[in-house]
Design an enzyme around this catalytic site. Structure first.
Site, short mmCIF file in Angstrom:
data_model
loop_
_atom_site.label_atom_id
_atom_site.label_comp_id
_atom_site.label_asym_id
_atom_site.label_seq_id
_atom_site.Cartn_x
_atom_site.Cartn_y
_atom_site.Cartn_z
N SER A 169 -8.32 7.45 -2.02
CA SER A 169 -9.22 6.60 -1.25
C SER A 169 -10.62 7.20 -1.23
O SER A 169 -10.79 8.42 -1.20
CB SER A 169 -8.70 6.48 0.18
OG SER A 169 -9.69 5.92 1.00
N GLU A 244 3.55 -0.11 -1.92
CA GLU A 244 3.89 0.36 -0.57
C GLU A 244 2.76 -0.12 0.33
O GLU A 244 1.65 0.42 0.28
CB GLU A 244 3.96 1.90 -0.54
CG GLU A 244 4.97 2.50 -1.50
CD GLU A 244 6.40 2.28 -1.09
OE1 GLU A 244 6.64 1.72 0.00
OE2 GLU A 244 7.29 2.64 -1.88
N CYS A 278 1.45 3.75 8.55
CA CYS A 278 2.04 2.48 8.13
C CYS A 278 3.27 2.15 8.95
O CYS A 278 3.52 1.00 9.28
CB CYS A 278 2.38 2.52 6.65
SG CYS A 278 3.43 3.91 6.19
N GLU A 375 -1.19 -6.35 11.13
CA GLU A 375 -0.96 -4.92 11.29
C GLU A 375 -2.08 -4.35 12.17
O GLU A 375 -3.24 -4.68 11.99
CB GLU A 375 -1.01 -4.23 9.92
CG GLU A 375 -0.87 -2.72 10.03
CD GLU A 375 -0.83 -2.01 8.68
OE1 GLU A 375 -1.65 -2.32 7.80
OE2 GLU A 375 0.04 -1.13 8.53
P1 NAD Z 1 -6.76 -0.15 1.16
O1 NAD Z 1 -5.92 -1.25 0.65
O2 NAD Z 1 -8.07 -0.48 1.76
O3 NAD Z 1 -7.06 0.91 0.00
C1 NAD Z 1 -6.02 1.59 -0.69
C2 NAD Z 1 -6.56 2.09 -2.03
O4 NAD Z 1 -6.85 0.97 -2.86
C3 NAD Z 1 -7.85 2.89 -1.92
O5 NAD Z 1 -7.78 3.97 -2.81
C4 NAD Z 1 -8.91 1.89 -2.38
O6 NAD Z 1 -10.06 2.46 -2.93
C5 NAD Z 1 -8.14 1.13 -3.45
N1 NAD Z 1 -8.64 -0.20 -3.78
C6 NAD Z 1 -9.37 -1.04 -3.01
N2 NAD Z 1 -9.61 -2.19 -3.67
C7 NAD Z 1 -9.01 -2.08 -4.89
C8 NAD Z 1 -8.89 -2.94 -6.02
N3 NAD Z 1 -9.43 -4.15 -6.05
N4 NAD Z 1 -8.20 -2.50 -7.09
C9 NAD Z 1 -7.62 -1.29 -7.08
N5 NAD Z 1 -7.72 -0.43 -6.05
C10 NAD Z 1 -8.39 -0.82 -4.96
O7 NAD Z 1 -5.85 0.64 2.20
P2 NAD Z 1 -6.27 1.85 3.13
O8 NAD Z 1 -7.16 1.35 4.21
O9 NAD Z 1 -6.74 2.98 2.29
O10 NAD Z 1 -4.86 2.29 3.73
C11 NAD Z 1 -4.32 1.75 4.89
C12 NAD Z 1 -3.22 0.77 4.54
O11 NAD Z 1 -2.23 1.42 3.76
C13 NAD Z 1 -2.48 0.26 5.76
O12 NAD Z 1 -2.24 -1.11 5.62
C14 NAD Z 1 -1.18 1.03 5.75
O13 NAD Z 1 -0.11 0.40 6.41
C15 NAD Z 1 -0.93 1.16 4.27
N6 NAD Z 1 -0.05 2.28 4.00
C16 NAD Z 1 1.21 2.01 3.57
C17 NAD Z 1 2.10 3.05 3.34
C18 NAD Z 1 3.51 2.79 2.91
O14 NAD Z 1 4.19 3.73 2.52
N7 NAD Z 1 4.00 1.57 2.96
C19 NAD Z 1 1.68 4.37 3.54
C20 NAD Z 1 0.38 4.59 3.96
C21 NAD Z 1 -0.48 3.55 4.19
#
Ligand code: NAD
Length: 530
Positions: A169, A244, A278, A375
């Site tokens: 991230s 995930e 999450c 969420e």
């Molecule tokens: P996010 O979706 O904003 O970002 C996740 C990643 O995706 C980051 O590295 C971001 O730069 C990248 N990204 C963003 N746009 C993209 C695109 N168009 N193409 C490819 N990559 C892209 O999520 P976040 O805010 O970093 O994390 C929080 C979320 O993650 C919450 O919803 C949480 O529940 C979830 N989460 C899930 C788990 C699980 O195991 N299920 C674990 C941790 C967090």
């Protein structure tokens, strides 16, 4: 890469709001070159034995263990979580998952004999299932547990013989860089190329550009919204993907619980990592007649939580990760209050620099409020009363998500409730976030919480390609040179032979354990003319 992709981004300290560091985003050429290097390096790595890879995983684990304090300080600085949480939740999980795959990998990736099968078209076969690496896997990870989540993907990916390109991230870039630095040190110490594991620091546009490269798979962990876009790209490119995503996880308290005890579990399950997990307890369901007592207990416990700088030892909760995240949480809380929810504690930002938000307790939340339908990724706990077990289960399942759930109560009753919950993990007398620390348990969501698994043997085999080796032993034997079903048999009209073929297909599992059942087949065997 799109024209509006930024060339730089600035990472802010969530505890102060001040800039920490500026990062240049990689160009499309750099991203393409990184993937090409990963492809190149994978050819050697993929030929190493699982045992050799296990040794590298152990070396990486030792390096992370030695550097745990440094790494934890980076996690704490970038995410705002207290140092103890960085060590005990993030780094300990990473170490555990490396140990797990180093231990099970060599066994799990051994080729396996398949149970003999009497199906006539395939009689006389020796069948083996074997495993091959997929190739280059992109890991796109979130910021909330930046080392545990990235390392879970890396450990399974490397163990399966793939190379990795990690896109951490943009809110935790240094964590990603430091982690990959240690992974590369472990690889080079074992005589392997550092290009087997690389990092690309950038924002969503870097992630999107990475997904257009010649990859062989994607592990995405993040929000449901981004996951949807990533899944669309994977589908268009026919790429293997593991997703995930988010959750709105319920905790159900059954009658007969010690409320003081379960309130402590709910407190930790909701407010760990300032509510940014999450699998956090996002909805707390309690028997209606115990609601008031539970609210009093929770209120007293929440008042004792210290919100403060992650560097202060007394702090239980640090800041939220960003101003955007703080505004989102506040919008969700204000929406609930506008719709008639009762605010018991918190409900606004903390008046100090940084992105702090007060731990918030809500009751009487209407079902359509956003804190229940979306969420909530922050320190907000809605308490919902229920009048019957059926109603509790309906309320718990009434969400588009299905990551984890927890049930507290007598074991027998809790197991019965667990059977009826629609999610990937149900934790009994414990809360959901703890289960991510279990390397052995496949972790994945139902409904919009994802597809595929991290952790467990399932993640390792998903990251591998199966190849079945099937050898016809009858080919070389003189008396079985002409199988019964070939064109050169005298009669191909459906008759007794077809009946035997069908009966063998339908009944053969019974034949293995009950030899007496062979007798009718022997009596009705096809004539020797055939
Ligand atoms: P996010 O979706 O904003 O970002 C996740 C990643 O995706 C980051 O590295 C971001 O730069 C990248 N990204 C963003 N746009 C993209 C695109 N168009 N193409 C490819 N990559 C892209 O999520 P976040 O805010 O970093 O994390 C929080 C979320 O993650 C919450 O919803 C949480 O529940 C979830 N989460 C899930 C788990 C699980 O195991 N299920 C674990 C941790 C967090």
């Amino acid at each position: 890469m799109t024209a509006d992709a930024p060339s730089h981004f600035v990472k802010l300290n969530p505890a102060t709001g001040e800039p920490l560091q500026s990062y240049a985003c990689p160009t499309e050429a750099v991203i393409a070159q990184t993937v090409a290097q990963a492809q190149d390096a994978q050819t050697t790595w993929g030929q190493s034995t699982p045992r050799q890879r296990a040794d590298v995983l152990k070396a990486i684990r030792e390096l992370i263990y030695q550097q745990a304090q440094n790494l934890a300080e980076t996690i704490s600085l970038e995410t705002g979580k207290p140092l103890a949480d960085a060590l005990e939740a993030d780094i300990a999980t990473a170490l555990n998952v490396l140990s797990y795959y180093a231990e099970i990998g060599p066994h799990q990736l051994k080729s396996k004999w398949l149970k003999p099968d009497l199906m006539s078209l395939a009689t006389g076969r020796l069948n083996r299932e074997t495993w091959y690496p997929r190739g280059v896997i992109a890991i796109i990870s979130p910021w909330n547990f930046p080392v545990a989540i990235a390392c879970s993907g890396i450990a399974a990916t490397l163990m399966a013989g793939n190379s990795v390109v990690l896109k951490p991230s943009e809110l935790t870039p240094a964590c990603g860089q430091q982690l990959i630095g240690l992974v590369q040190a472990g690889l080079t110490a074992g005589g392997y190329s550092p290009h087997i594991a690389q990092v690309l620091v950038g924002d969503g546009s870097t992630g999107a550009c990475l997904l257009e490269q010649p990859l062989d798979g994607i592990i995405f962990t993040g929000s449901e919204r981004t996951g949807q876009r990533v899944a669309e790209t994977a589908a268009r490119r026919n790429l293997w993907i593991s997703l995930e995503l988010g959750g709105s996880d319920p905790m159900i308290i059954l009658e007969g619980c010690d409320l003081e005890q379960v309130a402590s579990y709910a407190l930790w399950g909701r407010f760990i990592n300032a509510g940014q997990a999450c699998a956090a307890v996002k909805r707390l369901l309690v028997p209606a007649k115990q609601e008031a007592a539970l609210l009093d207990l929770l209120k007293a416990k929440i008042q004792q939580l210290q919100v403060g700088s992650p560097q202060e030892k007394e702090s239980h909760l640090g800041p939220l990760i960003s101003e955007t995240q703080r505004c989102l949480i506040d919008d969700q809380v204000q929406d609930a209050l506008r719709q008639g929810a009762k605010l018991i504690l918190g409900g606004h930002a903390v008046d100090r620099p940084g992105f702090f938000y007060q731990p918030t307790l809500l009751s009487k939340v209407p079902p359509q409020a956003r804190v229940l339908t979306e969420e909530t990724f922050g320190p907000v706990l809605p308490v919902i009363p229920y009048h019957s077990l059926d109603q509790a289960i309906t309320l718990a399942n009434n969400t588009p998500f299905g990551l984890t759930a927890s049930v507290f109560g007598p074991a027998h009753e809790a197991h019965q409730v667990a059977q009826r919950l629609q999610c990937g993990t149900v934790v009994i007398n414990e809360v959901g976030p703890t289960n991510y620390a279990l390397a052995c348990a496949p972790w994945g969501g139902w409904k919009r919480s994802g597809a595929g698994f991290s952790h467990g043997a399932a993640a390792l085999t998903d990251l591998s390609q199966r190849k079945v080796l099937s050898e016809n032993l009858l080919f070389t034997l003189p008396f079985t040179r002409k199988p019964l079903w070939h064109f050169n048999q005298p009669s191909r009209s459906p008759g007794q032979r077809s009946q035997t073929v069908l009966a063998l297909a339908a009944r053969h599992p019974d034949l293995w354990w009950n030899p007496q059942r062979w007798w009718p087949f022997w009596q009705n065997r096809p004539s020797s003319k055939l």
